[in-house]
Design a protein around this motif. Structure first.
Motif, PDB file in Angstrom:
ATOM      1  N   GLU A  32      -7.990  -5.397   0.517  1.00  0.00           N
ATOM      2  CA  GLU A  32      -8.008  -3.939   0.645  1.00  0.00           C
ATOM      3  C   GLU A  32      -7.050  -3.294  -0.362  1.00  0.00           C
ATOM      4  O   GLU A  32      -7.390  -2.268  -0.978  1.00  0.00           O
ATOM      5  CB  GLU A  32      -7.631  -3.527   2.068  1.00  0.00           C
ATOM      6  CG  GLU A  32      -8.630  -3.904   3.141  1.00  0.00           C
ATOM      7  CD  GLU A  32      -8.582  -5.386   3.509  1.00  0.00           C
ATOM      8  OE1 GLU A  32      -9.573  -5.876   4.107  1.00  0.00           O
ATOM      9  OE2 GLU A  32      -7.562  -6.055   3.194  1.00  0.00           O
ATOM     10  N   SER A  42       0.824  -1.212   0.000  1.00  0.00           N
ATOM     11  CA  SER A  42       0.000   0.000   0.000  1.00  0.00           C
ATOM     12  C   SER A  42       0.858   1.262   0.000  1.00  0.00           C
ATOM     13  O   SER A  42       0.489   2.267  -0.620  1.00  0.00           O
ATOM     14  CB  SER A  42      -0.937   0.005   1.208  1.00  0.00           C
ATOM     15  OG  SER A  42      -0.197  -0.062   2.420  1.00  0.00           O
ATOM     16  N   SER A  51     -11.878  -6.914  -7.374  1.00  0.00           N
ATOM     17  CA  SER A  51     -12.265  -6.495  -6.031  1.00  0.00           C
ATOM     18  C   SER A  51     -13.770  -6.581  -5.816  1.00  0.00           C
ATOM     19  O   SER A  51     -14.231  -6.864  -4.711  1.00  0.00           O
ATOM     20  CB  SER A  51     -11.793  -5.067  -5.766  1.00  0.00           C
ATOM     21  OG  SER A  51     -12.328  -4.165  -6.711  1.00  0.00           O
TER      22      SER A  51
END
Length: 268
Positions: free
Chosen positions: A243, A134, A265
């Motif tokens: 995520e 991320s 997703s």
């Protein structure tokens, strides 16, 4: 010892004309000629693999045994700023650059950005990066930007280059017709037997064996890490969190779909 270092030690300074006269060139982005072909891809998108395939196509090299220094001589990496020998009227170069006005003929190699990001994260970790996927997702490199901006820039083609676009996944699943497209773009005549031989000697298993045996002509890369890692399609599904996948697809789902990749997703 490299030619550049030898010349520096001998205190020899050659201008561009002298370099060309003796078949030498400074291999950087500014030196690419109109007749040359640039293999442009975001990092960890199969660029090193294509470098080996082209060396086999253009020069008949068995890349499963050839040392990395030879591959780098035949298909130079524009980011290593080397001085080398001009091997042909049409040189092929490895590059991660976004479009440059002097890049007139380009093989744009694209990999699913989610897989490329995961592979790039492993690459950066081997070099000491401590952040997560991320964190890396938000980076923008001054040379190759991020995956979606890099991909969009080549799709937009602002300088009107002649571009052969190829997906990594297509090269992986059905290599022979894809490599035939590369050969045609490079004006190389070769039959199916030659194509099959190049594909075989540049397979991931053979590249991994070569890496374990010979390593890389690069003092930065750690000897205890594998540069040629998995080389599979869809690895992000078991290496990215839901995520992170959702965050990536939110940023660039349109670019993924434009390149023919399905979003995942929404199904997780």
């Amino acid at each position: 010892m490299g030619l550049r270092r030898l010349l520096r030690q001998a205190k020899v300074r050659l201008d561009a004309r002298t370099f060309r006269q003796y078949g030498l060139a400074r291999f950087d982005a500014e030196a690419v000629r109109d007749s040359d072909v640039v293999i442009a891809a975001w990092p960890k998108s199969g660029n090193t693999w294509m470098q080996c395939l082209v060396a086999g196509l253009q020069y008949g090299v068995d890349s499963s045994n050839a040392p990395d220094r030879l591959i780098q001589t035949l298909v130079p990496d524009l980011h290593q700023n080397r001085t080398g020998v001009v091997m042909s009227d049409t040189m092929a170069f490895k590059s991660h650059h976004t479009p440059q006005p002097q890049f007139r003929r380009v093989i744009h190699l694209v990999r699913d950005g989610r897989d490329a990001l995961v592979s790039y994260w492993h690459f950066r970790k081997a070099l000491g990066y401590t952040g997560g996927i991320s964190d890396l997702m938000g980076e923008t490199d001054k040379v190759y930007s991020n995956w979606w901006e890099h991909t969009k820039s080549w799709r937009t083609n602002p300088h009107g280059a002649e571009i052969l676009t190829m997906r990594y996944e297509d090269l992986l699943s059905d290599p022979q017709p894809q490599l035939r497209r590369v050969a045609k773009f490079l004006d190389i005549n070769c039959d199916d037997e030659r194509l099959a031989q190049v594909i075989s000697t540049s397979s991931f298993s053979r590249m991994q064996k070569r890496e374990k045996k010979q390593g890389w002509d690069n003092k930065v890369w750690p000897k205890d890490a594998m540069f040629v890692r998995r080389g599979v399609s869809g690895a992000f599904l078991d290496e990215m969190s839901p995520e992170d996948i959702a965050a990536f697809e939110t940023r660039c789902g349109d670019v993924l779909q434009d390149m023919g990749y399905e979003l995942s997703s929404q199904d997780r």
